[in-house]
Design a protein around this motif. Structure first.
Motif, PDB file in Angstrom:
ATOM      1  N   PRO A   7       0.803  -1.233   0.000  1.00  0.00           N
ATOM      2  CA  PRO A   7       0.000   0.000   0.000  1.00  0.00           C
ATOM      3  C   PRO A   7       0.836   1.283   0.000  1.00  0.00           C
ATOM      4  N   CYS A   8       2.110   1.159   0.334  1.00  0.00           N
ATOM      5  CA  CYS A   8       3.001   2.325   0.393  1.00  0.00           C
ATOM      6  C   CYS A   8       3.792   2.537  -0.895  1.00  0.00           C
ATOM      7  N   ARG A   9       3.574   1.680  -1.892  1.00  0.00           N
ATOM      8  CA  ARG A   9       4.431   1.703  -3.075  1.00  0.00           C
ATOM      9  C   ARG A   9       4.465   3.073  -3.741  1.00  0.00           C
ATOM     10  N   ALA A  10       3.307   3.685  -3.954  1.00  0.00           N
ATOM     11  CA  ALA A  10       3.280   4.981  -4.643  1.00  0.00           C
ATOM     12  C   ALA A  10       4.027   6.038  -3.845  1.00  0.00           C
ATOM     13  N   ALA A  11       3.866   6.030  -2.513  1.00  0.00           N
ATOM     14  CA  ALA A  11       4.545   7.016  -1.674  1.00  0.00           C
ATOM     15  C   ALA A  11       6.057   6.779  -1.669  1.00  0.00           C
ATOM     16  N   ILE A  12       6.481   5.529  -1.636  1.00  0.00           N
ATOM     17  CA  ILE A  12       7.913   5.224  -1.668  1.00  0.00           C
ATOM     18  C   ILE A  12       8.527   5.695  -2.986  1.00  0.00           C
ATOM     19  N   ASP A  13       7.815   5.424  -4.090  1.00  0.00           N
ATOM     20  CA  ASP A  13       8.307   5.874  -5.392  1.00  0.00           C
ATOM     21  C   ASP A  13       8.394   7.392  -5.446  1.00  0.00           C
ATOM     22  N   ALA A  14       7.396   8.072  -4.909  1.00  0.00           N
ATOM     23  CA  ALA A  14       7.403   9.541  -4.908  1.00  0.00           C
ATOM     24  C   ALA A  14       8.533  10.082  -4.047  1.00  0.00           C
ATOM     25  N   ALA A  15       8.786   9.440  -2.907  1.00  0.00           N
ATOM     26  CA  ALA A  15       9.881   9.871  -2.043  1.00  0.00           C
ATOM     27  C   ALA A  15      11.221   9.697  -2.747  1.00  0.00           C
ATOM     28  N   PHE A  16      11.374   8.597  -3.451  1.00  0.00           N
ATOM     29  CA  PHE A  16      12.620   8.383  -4.191  1.00  0.00           C
ATOM     30  C   PHE A  16      12.843   9.487  -5.222  1.00  0.00           C
ATOM     31  N   VAL A  17      11.820   9.817  -5.977  1.00  0.00           N
ATOM     32  CA  VAL A  17      11.961  10.857  -7.000  1.00  0.00           C
ATOM     33  C   VAL A  17      12.339  12.188  -6.355  1.00  0.00           C
ATOM     34  N   LEU A  18      11.684  12.514  -5.250  1.00  0.00           N
ATOM     35  CA  LEU A  18      11.978  13.767  -4.552  1.00  0.00           C
ATOM     36  C   LEU A  18      13.431  13.792  -4.077  1.00  0.00           C
ATOM     37  N   PHE A 146      11.126  27.358   5.045  1.00  0.00           N
ATOM     38  CA  PHE A 146      12.360  27.862   4.453  1.00  0.00           C
ATOM     39  C   PHE A 146      12.801  27.088   3.211  1.00  0.00           C
ATOM     40  N   GLY A 147      11.856  26.445   2.538  1.00  0.00           N
ATOM     41  CA  GLY A 147      12.126  25.934   1.208  1.00  0.00           C
ATOM     42  C   GLY A 147      12.697  24.541   1.113  1.00  0.00           C
ATOM     43  N   LEU A 148      12.697  23.789   2.215  1.00  0.00           N
ATOM     44  CA  LEU A 148      13.115  22.393   2.151  1.00  0.00           C
ATOM     45  C   LEU A 148      11.902  21.525   1.836  1.00  0.00           C
ATOM     46  N   LYS A 149      12.136  20.371   1.241  1.00  0.00           N
ATOM     47  CA  LYS A 149      11.110  19.361   1.067  1.00  0.00           C
ATOM     48  C   LYS A 149      11.113  18.461   2.300  1.00  0.00           C
ATOM     49  N   VAL A 150       9.988  17.799   2.559  1.00  0.00           N
ATOM     50  CA  VAL A 150       9.861  16.922   3.720  1.00  0.00           C
ATOM     51  C   VAL A 150       9.346  15.559   3.281  1.00  0.00           C
ATOM     52  N   VAL A 151      10.062  14.513   3.666  1.00  0.00           N
ATOM     53  CA  VAL A 151       9.597  13.133   3.534  1.00  0.00           C
ATOM     54  C   VAL A 151       9.352  12.625   4.946  1.00  0.00           C
ATOM     55  N   ALA A 152       8.132  12.208   5.234  1.00  0.00           N
ATOM     56  CA  ALA A 152       7.777  11.699   6.561  1.00  0.00           C
ATOM     57  C   ALA A 152       7.629  10.192   6.522  1.00  0.00           C
ATOM     58  N   LEU A 153       8.182   9.508   7.509  1.00  0.00           N
ATOM     59  CA  LEU A 153       7.953   8.089   7.727  1.00  0.00           C
ATOM     60  C   LEU A 153       7.196   7.956   9.045  1.00  0.00           C
ATOM     61  N   THR A 154       5.976   7.449   8.974  1.00  0.00           N
ATOM     62  CA  THR A 154       5.122   7.329  10.144  1.00  0.00           C
ATOM     63  C   THR A 154       4.458   5.961  10.164  1.00  0.00           C
ATOM     64  N   ALA A 168       4.377  11.544   2.421  1.00  0.00           N
ATOM     65  CA  ALA A 168       4.229  10.832   3.695  1.00  0.00           C
ATOM     66  C   ALA A 168       4.131   9.344   3.412  1.00  0.00           C
ATOM     67  N   ILE A 169       5.054   8.580   3.976  1.00  0.00           N
ATOM     68  CA  ILE A 169       5.028   7.120   3.868  1.00  0.00           C
ATOM     69  C   ILE A 169       4.463   6.595   5.174  1.00  0.00           C
ATOM     70  N   ARG A 170       3.193   6.221   5.138  1.00  0.00           N
ATOM     71  CA  ARG A 170       2.490   5.734   6.331  1.00  0.00           C
ATOM     72  C   ARG A 170       2.464   4.213   6.271  1.00  0.00           C
ATOM     73  N   VAL A 171       3.367   3.571   6.984  1.00  0.00           N
ATOM     74  CA  VAL A 171       3.421   2.115   6.904  1.00  0.00           C
ATOM     75  C   VAL A 171       2.199   1.519   7.610  1.00  0.00           C
ATOM     76  N   PRO A 172       1.706   0.366   7.133  1.00  0.00           N
ATOM     77  CA  PRO A 172       0.452  -0.196   7.648  1.00  0.00           C
ATOM     78  C   PRO A 172       0.630  -0.949   8.958  1.00  0.00           C
ATOM     79  N   ALA A 173       0.923  -0.198  10.007  1.00  0.00           N
ATOM     80  CA  ALA A 173       1.048  -0.770  11.351  1.00  0.00           C
ATOM     81  C   ALA A 173       0.707   0.328  12.350  1.00  0.00           C
ATOM     82  N   THR A 174       0.318  -0.098  13.558  1.00  0.00           N
ATOM     83  CA  THR A 174      -0.073   0.870  14.587  1.00  0.00           C
ATOM     84  C   THR A 174       0.750   0.740  15.863  1.00  0.00           C
TER      85      THR A 174
END
Length: 200
Positions: A7-18, A146-154, A168-174
């Motif tokens: 379920p995180c594949r699209a977010a992981i790919d987007a984070a890599f590109v960023l 201040f112009g930085l990009k943010v990748v979140a792992l939660t 935001a990469i929201r892994v499927p766990a709580t």
């Protein structure tokens, strides 16, 4: 990559590109987190600043520059160095962190460093299993201002951090241990793909 992260594949790919685009443009990566996530922040920097899967020998120009400074020692030094992906862990600065916490505000231990070290085009990789770590949120807020990009792992919820992230990469766990176990393959994949893009 484990199937549970599908379920995180699209977010992981987007984070890599960023991340790839930031590094290609000369930017650097800053990392932060608390507790186990602090260890993960350090781990990420360890994979980026030296060889991970690939050898990263210096360029001929870099070898020549070292040899010009020291004809005897330069070649030996050059042979032992590996080309880095510029990355800084914000959890490592013990004296600075304790000074900020003591003199100013403990919630600003990472935000102050983002302000001092971050430049437009850099990326903050912010790790928080709950997504609600106040010091990580403050760092993300300063980064965005201040112009930085943010990748979140939660974790699955994302907390208050996820809306501040470009990705935001929201892994499927709580539960914290399960979230941290899923963060590891995520950032290992990102580091491996970045290394391949830069040095493959």
């Amino acid at each position: 990559m484990t199937d549970s992260l599908a379920p995180c594949r699209a977010a992981i790919d987007a984070a890599f590109v960023l991340l790839r685009d930031a590094v290609a443009a000369g930017g650097k990566i800053l990392t932060c987190g608390n507790g186990g996530s602090a260890a993960d922040a350090e781990h990420i920097v360890g994979e980026l600043m030296k060889g991970f899967h690939l050898k990263r020998p210096l360029t001929a120009e870099e070898v020549a520059a070292l040899a010009a400074v020291s004809p005897q020692e330069g070649p030996r030094i050059a042979a032992g160095l590996q080309r880095p992906i510029a990355a800084i862990s914000l959890v490592s600065q013990t004296a600075l962190i304790t000074a900020i916490a003591n003199d100013n505000d403990a919630d600003l231990i990472f935000a102050q460093q983002v302000l001092g070290l971050g430049r437009p085009g850099d990326v903050l990789v912010a790790l928080s299993t709950s997504g609600n770590s106040r010091n990580v949120i403050a760092a993300a807020q300063v980064a965005r201002a201040f112009g930085l990009k943010v990748v979140a792992l939660t974790g699955a919820g994302g907390g208050a951090l996820a809306p501040l992230a470009d990705v935001a990469i929201r892994v499927p766990a709580t539960q914290v241990p399960a979230i941290q176990e899923l963060h590891l393959p995520v950032y290992h994949e990102l580091c491996a793909r970045l290394e391949q893009a830069c040095f493959g």
